[in-house]
Design a protein around this motif. Structure first.
Motif, mmCIF file in Angstrom:
data_model
loop_
_atom_site.group_PDB
_atom_site.id
_atom_site.type_symbol
_atom_site.label_atom_id
_atom_site.label_comp_id
_atom_site.label_asym_id
_atom_site.label_seq_id
_atom_site.Cartn_x
_atom_site.Cartn_y
_atom_site.Cartn_z
ATOM 1 N N SER A 95 42.260 61.822 36.004
ATOM 2 C CA SER A 95 42.751 60.813 35.058
ATOM 3 C C SER A 95 43.557 59.754 35.769
ATOM 4 C CB SER A 95 43.555 61.456 33.940
ATOM 5 O OG SER A 95 44.761 61.977 34.431
ATOM 6 N N GLY A 96 44.313 60.127 36.795
ATOM 7 C CA GLY A 96 45.068 59.131 37.570
ATOM 8 C C GLY A 96 44.126 58.197 38.295
ATOM 9 N N THR A 97 43.097 58.721 38.918
ATOM 10 C CA THR A 97 42.129 57.905 39.638
ATOM 11 C C THR A 97 41.391 56.987 38.678
ATOM 12 O OG1 THR A 97 41.814 59.701 41.214
ATOM 13 C CG2 THR A 97 40.156 57.981 41.197
ATOM 14 N N VAL A 98 40.964 57.516 37.564
ATOM 15 C CA VAL A 98 40.232 56.721 36.579
ATOM 16 C C VAL A 98 41.126 55.618 36.020
ATOM 17 C CG1 VAL A 98 39.153 56.803 34.301
ATOM 18 C CG2 VAL A 98 38.603 58.537 36.003
ATOM 19 N N ASP A 99 42.364 55.943 35.698
ATOM 20 C CA ASP A 99 43.277 54.928 35.147
ATOM 21 C C ASP A 99 43.516 53.817 36.158
ATOM 22 O OD1 ASP A 99 43.461 56.152 32.707
ATOM 23 O OD2 ASP A 99 45.340 57.223 33.163
ATOM 24 N N ARG A 100 43.719 54.172 37.428
ATOM 25 C CA ARG A 100 43.910 53.139 38.456
ATOM 26 C C ARG A 100 42.678 52.251 38.553
ATOM 27 N NH1 ARG A 100 46.161 57.350 41.384
ATOM 28 N NH2 ARG A 100 44.227 57.582 42.551
ATOM 29 N N PHE A 101 41.502 52.865 38.534
ATOM 30 C CA PHE A 101 40.253 52.122 38.627
ATOM 31 C C PHE A 101 40.120 51.136 37.463
ATOM 32 C CE2 PHE A 101 35.737 51.864 37.358
ATOM 33 C CZ PHE A 101 35.250 51.160 38.448
ATOM 34 N N LEU A 102 40.401 51.604 36.260
ATOM 35 C CA LEU A 102 40.284 50.740 35.078
ATOM 36 C C LEU A 102 41.335 49.649 35.069
ATOM 37 C CD1 LEU A 102 39.383 53.359 32.344
ATOM 38 C CD2 LEU A 102 37.866 51.722 33.430
ATOM 39 N N ASP A 103 42.536 49.954 35.549
ATOM 40 C CA ASP A 103 43.579 48.930 35.639
ATOM 41 C C ASP A 103 43.174 47.839 36.617
ATOM 42 O OD1 ASP A 103 45.140 50.121 33.728
ATOM 43 O OD2 ASP A 103 46.433 51.195 35.181
ATOM 44 N N LEU B 237 40.112 47.028 37.345
ATOM 45 C CA LEU B 237 39.050 46.251 36.698
ATOM 46 C C LEU B 237 39.639 45.243 35.717
ATOM 47 C CD1 LEU B 237 36.167 48.773 35.906
ATOM 48 C CD2 LEU B 237 36.127 46.859 37.480
ATOM 49 N N ASP B 238 40.629 45.688 34.962
ATOM 50 C CA ASP B 238 41.295 44.771 34.025
ATOM 51 C C ASP B 238 41.965 43.638 34.778
ATOM 52 O OD1 ASP B 238 40.506 46.111 31.760
ATOM 53 O OD2 ASP B 238 42.392 47.231 31.528
ATOM 54 N N GLY B 239 42.619 43.944 35.858
ATOM 55 C CA GLY B 239 43.279 42.923 36.668
ATOM 56 C C GLY B 239 42.274 41.935 37.225
ATOM 57 N N MET B 240 41.120 42.423 37.667
ATOM 58 C CA MET B 240 40.095 41.534 38.208
ATOM 59 C C MET B 240 39.522 40.646 37.121
ATOM 60 S SD MET B 240 37.969 43.627 41.063
ATOM 61 C CE MET B 240 37.676 45.079 40.122
ATOM 62 N N SER B 241 39.286 41.208 35.967
ATOM 63 C CA SER B 241 38.723 40.390 34.885
ATOM 64 C C SER B 241 39.734 39.359 34.422
ATOM 65 C CB SER B 241 38.268 41.262 33.731
ATOM 66 O OG SER B 241 39.368 41.876 33.110
ATOM 67 N N SER B 242 41.017 39.690 34.441
ATOM 68 C CA SER B 242 42.050 38.712 34.081
ATOM 69 C C SER B 242 42.149 37.635 35.130
ATOM 70 C CB SER B 242 43.405 39.392 33.916
ATOM 71 O OG SER B 242 43.351 40.328 32.861
#
Length: 193
Positions: A159-167, A169-174
């Motif tokens: 869950s830590g790895t997945v959350d970092r990955f998604l964060d 991705l969100d940062g890149m899209s922003s």
């Protein structure tokens, strides 16, 4: 001839005795008429004249009253028309005000409904994003497990790895939305930097 002369008396001149009886009868008749009949006739004439004059005066008074009543009626009619116009104008203004209030209420209600819809849409979007995050995370872990060849079953680590990955991705899209570039950058896990 004397007898004839006595008999030949003038038929146009009445005998003196008849003249005296006629004068006395005329005097009595005149006295009765003057004492009783003429005053009654005079009273009747005076009463009739007063009635006629009174009738004329009453008619003039009634005509003046009728004219005053007509003037008063016309004044009341003009006042009623003015009042009706004022009431009509007030009703029109009140109707306009009610329409404005209803329009304002409708706009406020519309704004409330739109705001509520936007809030609900944002909540639904967040819920969908959260569900997708969970599903993407699960898929990513399964895929990573297949690539690595071992099971990444440890939930905390995963869950830590997945959350970092998604964060990231969100940062890149922003970042790409903010600077206008549409480029994608590669994901680098934190442990490999």
């Amino acid at each position: 001839m004397n007898i004839l002369a006595a008999e030949a008396h003038n038929p146009l001149i009445p005998p003196v005795g008849e003249i005296i009886v006629g004068i006395i009868a005329f005097g009595i008749l005149y006295f009765v008429l003057a004492k009783f009949v003429f005053p009654q006739m005079e009273k009747t004439f005076v009463a009739r004249r007063e009635a006629i004059e009174g009738g004329i005066e009453r008619a003039e008074d009634m005509q003046a009253e009728a004219k005053a009543a007509l003037d008063q009626y016309r004044a009341q009619l003009a006042e009623a028309r003015t009042e009706a116009a004022q009431i009509r104008d007030a009703a029109r203004a009140e109707g306009q005000q009610i329409l404005e209030e209803l329009r304002t209420q409708a706009q406020e209600e519309s704004a409330r409904i739109v705001a509520r819809g936007e809030e609900q849409l944002a909540a639904n979007r967040q819920q969908v994003v959260n569900q997708l995050r969970g599903q993407i995370g699960q898929l990513a872990v399964d895929l990573a497990g297949r690539v690595v060849g071992e099971s990444l079953a440890e939930d905390a680590r995963r869950s830590g790895t997945v959350d970092r990955f998604l964060d990231q991705l969100d940062g890149m899209s922003s970042a790409t939305a903010g600077d206008g570039r549409g480029g994608a950058s590669a994901y680098v896990p934190q442990g490999e930097r």
